[in-house]
Scaffold this motif. Structure first.
Motif, PDB file in Angstrom:
ATOM      1  N   ALA A  14       0.817  -1.216   0.000  1.00  0.00           N
ATOM      2  CA  ALA A  14       0.000   0.000   0.000  1.00  0.00           C
ATOM      3  C   ALA A  14       0.846   1.259   0.000  1.00  0.00           C
ATOM      4  O   ALA A  14       0.392   2.322  -0.416  1.00  0.00           O
ATOM      5  CB  ALA A  14      -0.934  -0.010   1.209  1.00  0.00           C
ATOM      6  N   TYR A  15       2.098   1.144   0.485  1.00  0.00           N
ATOM      7  CA  TYR A  15       2.922   2.345   0.607  1.00  0.00           C
ATOM      8  C   TYR A  15       4.387   1.993   0.394  1.00  0.00           C
ATOM      9  O   TYR A  15       4.862   0.945   0.855  1.00  0.00           O
ATOM     10  CB  TYR A  15       2.747   2.971   1.997  1.00  0.00           C
ATOM     11  CG  TYR A  15       3.551   4.243   2.196  1.00  0.00           C
ATOM     12  CD1 TYR A  15       3.217   5.402   1.517  1.00  0.00           C
ATOM     13  CD2 TYR A  15       4.654   4.267   3.051  1.00  0.00           C
ATOM     14  CE1 TYR A  15       3.945   6.567   1.674  1.00  0.00           C
ATOM     15  CE2 TYR A  15       5.393   5.432   3.227  1.00  0.00           C
ATOM     16  CZ  TYR A  15       5.048   6.582   2.536  1.00  0.00           C
ATOM     17  OH  TYR A  15       5.771   7.730   2.700  1.00  0.00           O
ATOM     18  N   ALA A  42       5.751   4.134   8.799  1.00  0.00           N
ATOM     19  CA  ALA A  42       6.859   4.441   7.885  1.00  0.00           C
ATOM     20  C   ALA A  42       6.868   5.913   7.505  1.00  0.00           C
ATOM     21  O   ALA A  42       7.939   6.509   7.333  1.00  0.00           O
ATOM     22  CB  ALA A  42       6.750   3.570   6.637  1.00  0.00           C
ATOM     23  N   ARG A  43       5.690   6.513   7.375  1.00  0.00           N
ATOM     24  CA  ARG A  43       5.623   7.941   7.036  1.00  0.00           C
ATOM     25  C   ARG A  43       6.287   8.789   8.122  1.00  0.00           C
ATOM     26  O   ARG A  43       6.926   9.804   7.826  1.00  0.00           O
ATOM     27  CB  ARG A  43       4.167   8.366   6.833  1.00  0.00           C
ATOM     28  CG  ARG A  43       3.514   7.790   5.589  1.00  0.00           C
ATOM     29  CD  ARG A  43       2.125   8.369   5.370  1.00  0.00           C
ATOM     30  NE  ARG A  43       1.502   7.831   4.173  1.00  0.00           N
ATOM     31  CZ  ARG A  43       0.715   6.753   4.151  1.00  0.00           C
ATOM     32  NH1 ARG A  43       0.432   6.128   5.295  1.00  0.00           N
ATOM     33  NH2 ARG A  43       0.192   6.325   3.018  1.00  0.00           N
ATOM     34  N   LEU A  44       6.128   8.381   9.377  1.00  0.00           N
ATOM     35  CA  LEU A  44       6.800   9.088  10.467  1.00  0.00           C
ATOM     36  C   LEU A  44       8.271   8.722  10.511  1.00  0.00           C
ATOM     37  O   LEU A  44       9.143   9.598  10.625  1.00  0.00           O
ATOM     38  CB  LEU A  44       6.131   8.754  11.797  1.00  0.00           C
ATOM     39  CG  LEU A  44       6.808   9.284  13.075  1.00  0.00           C
ATOM     40  CD1 LEU A  44       6.956  10.810  13.018  1.00  0.00           C
ATOM     41  CD2 LEU A  44       6.028   8.859  14.307  1.00  0.00           C
ATOM     42  N   ALA A  52       6.078  -1.595   1.441  1.00  0.00           N
ATOM     43  CA  ALA A  52       7.053  -2.200   0.538  1.00  0.00           C
ATOM     44  C   ALA A  52       8.394  -2.349   1.245  1.00  0.00           C
ATOM     45  O   ALA A  52       8.853  -1.419   1.910  1.00  0.00           O
ATOM     46  CB  ALA A  52       7.205  -1.340  -0.713  1.00  0.00           C
ATOM     47  N   LYS A  53       9.002  -3.518   1.112  1.00  0.00           N
ATOM     48  CA  LYS A  53      10.288  -3.782   1.739  1.00  0.00           C
ATOM     49  C   LYS A  53      11.408  -3.716   0.706  1.00  0.00           C
ATOM     50  O   LYS A  53      11.272  -4.232  -0.409  1.00  0.00           O
ATOM     51  CB  LYS A  53      10.301  -5.164   2.398  1.00  0.00           C
ATOM     52  CG  LYS A  53       9.363  -5.302   3.592  1.00  0.00           C
ATOM     53  CD  LYS A  53       8.222  -6.209   3.262  1.00  0.00           C
ATOM     54  CE  LYS A  53       7.371  -6.471   4.497  1.00  0.00           C
ATOM     55  NZ  LYS A  53       6.070  -7.084   4.152  1.00  0.00           N
ATOM     56  N   THR A  54      12.494  -3.091   1.079  1.00  0.00           N
ATOM     57  CA  THR A  54      13.676  -3.079   0.220  1.00  0.00           C
ATOM     58  C   THR A  54      14.426  -4.393   0.355  1.00  0.00           C
ATOM     59  O   THR A  54      14.923  -4.952  -0.617  1.00  0.00           O
ATOM     60  CB  THR A  54      14.598  -1.909   0.594  1.00  0.00           C
ATOM     61  OG1 THR A  54      13.832  -0.714   0.708  1.00  0.00           O
ATOM     62  CG2 THR A  54      15.692  -1.719  -0.437  1.00  0.00           C
ATOM     63  N   VAL A  55      14.529  -4.878   1.579  1.00  0.00           N
ATOM     64  CA  VAL A  55      15.168  -6.162   1.879  1.00  0.00           C
ATOM     65  C   VAL A  55      14.332  -6.870   2.936  1.00  0.00           C
ATOM     66  O   VAL A  55      13.966  -6.255   3.940  1.00  0.00           O
ATOM     67  CB  VAL A  55      16.608  -5.989   2.416  1.00  0.00           C
ATOM     68  CG1 VAL A  55      17.264  -7.358   2.625  1.00  0.00           C
ATOM     69  CG2 VAL A  55      17.452  -5.134   1.500  1.00  0.00           C
ATOM     70  N   ARG A  61       1.733  -0.200   9.641  1.00  0.00           N
ATOM     71  CA  ARG A  61       3.099  -0.153   9.097  1.00  0.00           C
ATOM     72  C   ARG A  61       3.290   1.022   8.139  1.00  0.00           C
ATOM     73  O   ARG A  61       4.325   1.685   8.158  1.00  0.00           O
ATOM     74  CB  ARG A  61       3.404  -1.466   8.371  1.00  0.00           C
ATOM     75  CG  ARG A  61       3.235  -2.700   9.222  1.00  0.00           C
ATOM     76  CD  ARG A  61       4.297  -2.833  10.282  1.00  0.00           C
ATOM     77  NE  ARG A  61       4.167  -4.110  10.988  1.00  0.00           N
ATOM     78  CZ  ARG A  61       4.987  -4.536  11.923  1.00  0.00           C
ATOM     79  NH1 ARG A  61       6.004  -3.781  12.277  1.00  0.00           N
ATOM     80  NH2 ARG A  61       4.805  -5.692  12.523  1.00  0.00           N
ATOM     81  N   ALA A  62       2.317   1.274   7.285  1.00  0.00           N
ATOM     82  CA  ALA A  62       2.450   2.372   6.322  1.00  0.00           C
ATOM     83  C   ALA A  62       2.486   3.714   7.041  1.00  0.00           C
ATOM     84  O   ALA A  62       3.343   4.572   6.771  1.00  0.00           O
ATOM     85  CB  ALA A  62       1.306   2.327   5.322  1.00  0.00           C
TER      86      ALA A  62
END
Length: 345
Positions: free
Chosen positions: A42-43, A132-134, A154-157, A128-129
């Motif tokens: 979603a983000y 992450a914004r904070l 979304a995860k990078t790793v 979680r989204a």
């Protein structure tokens, strides 16, 4: 497990009547979770996101490993920020909150959040989204403690931790076993495996990961210097996911573990339990020793209570997670972070 519940012992044995009877529910639960993992995020955060998760419920060392990653990242000039749900704390279900250790105790924040605060800013929320914004405004990389099965961000790793001694248990999904979804379907969303500790139970998962071309790293919990433990007879108590590792760490540090009292993960100690621990140690001349995570929960106790006395008397065995190949792990992370969002997200 969260909430102070103990995992059923049959989860960690070859499938028997109980697991087989519950298997249909496990198949349904696993299919739902796997389907959820396959959703589009979603983000996507403005900074990289490293997820430290696992395939099963219960403790595999995610929090100490996240702290180890934070040390590794800081040594390379990054500013890590932790994103955690704050299991067991009142803040978990609300809007994202930046942890203030001077204001938030374990009742509000949960025990693991307060441990993470030693490694950097901590954002607490089940969203979680939103978290992450904070978090992306506070540092250069987000370390998400747990959340492998959560598709919101979304995860990078994505790193999946596996306990070398227990692996994935009986291989069944909840409630028939400890898995959150079938291993093969979870591996589709993982970038690397991290095997924690010693043992051979993680061998099948490690082989499955390597067949997909995924790297497998190893790490272990190591006790910090504790000369006071050498030769001591102790009563070890803990409410963590893998208490046997705690007992083994005490023995490695030179202690004689005369008695153990183990509770479910995130256990909230009662007055009666505290009194029993105090009396048992006094009766047998034993030193009370616990984990940093348990000491955090006891730290809120005040006044002339058994819990407060237990908090004062219990010593803590400090441990830290150590990667066996920190340079290799760092090189892997740097390569993945430079590529952007993982194709597995």
């Amino acid at each position: 497990m969260s909430g102070g519940l103990e995992a059923p012992s049959f989860w960690w044995r070859p499938p028997g009547p109980a697991a087989i009877a519950l298997a249909p529910l496990g198949w349904l639960y696993g299919a739902i979770t796997a389907g959820r993992m396959a959703r589009s995020p979603a983000y996507t955060a403005a900074v990289p996101v490293i997820c430290v998760g696992n395939f099963t419920v219960g403790g595999t060392g995610k929090t100490p490993f996240a702290l180890a990653l934070a040390r590794l990242l800081r040594a390379r000039g990054e500013r890590p920020v932790f994103l955690t749900r704050g299991y067991g704390g009142r803040l978990s279900g609300g809007p994202p909150v930046l942890l203030d250790p001077d204001r938030h105790g374990p009742v509000e924040a949960g025990d693991e959040s307060l441990l993470l605060a030693a490694g950097g800013p901590v954002v607490i929320t089940a969203d979680r989204a939103g978290g992450a914004r904070l978090a992306e405004t506070l540092g250069s990389v987000i370390l998400m403690d747990d959340g492998l099965q959560n598709p919101a961000l979304a995860k990078t790793v994505s790193l999946a931790l596996v306990d070398a001694a227990s692996g994935t248990g009986n291989g069944f999904c909840l409630p028939a076993g400890p898995l959150r979804a079938p291993v093969e379907r979870q591996l589709a969303h993982v970038d690397a495996l991290v095997v924690i500790g010693d043992g051979v139970a993680a061998g099948p998962v490690e082989a499955a990961a390597r067949s997909r071309g995924l790297p497998a790293f190893r790490a272990r919990l190591a006790a910090r210097q504790a000369p006071w433990l050498k030769g001591s007879r102790v009563l070890a108590f803990a409410g963590i996911g893998r208490p046997e590792r705690f007992a083994q760490s005490l023995r490695t540090a030179g202690a004689e573990v005369a008695q153990t009292r183990f509770f479910g993960d995130h256990h909230a100690f009662t007055e009666r339990e505290a009194q029993e621990l105090l009396e048992g140690a006094a009766r047998d001349g034993l030193a009370l020793v616990t984990t940093a995570k348990d000491r955090v929960r006891l730290g809120m106790s005040e006044g002339d209570t058994a819990l407060a006395r237990l908090a004062q008397q219990a010593k803590v065995l400090d441990v830290e997670m150590q990667a066996e190949d920190p340079q290799g792990l760092a090189a892997f992370l740097e390569a993945r972070l430079s590529q952007g969002v993982s194709p597995h997200s």
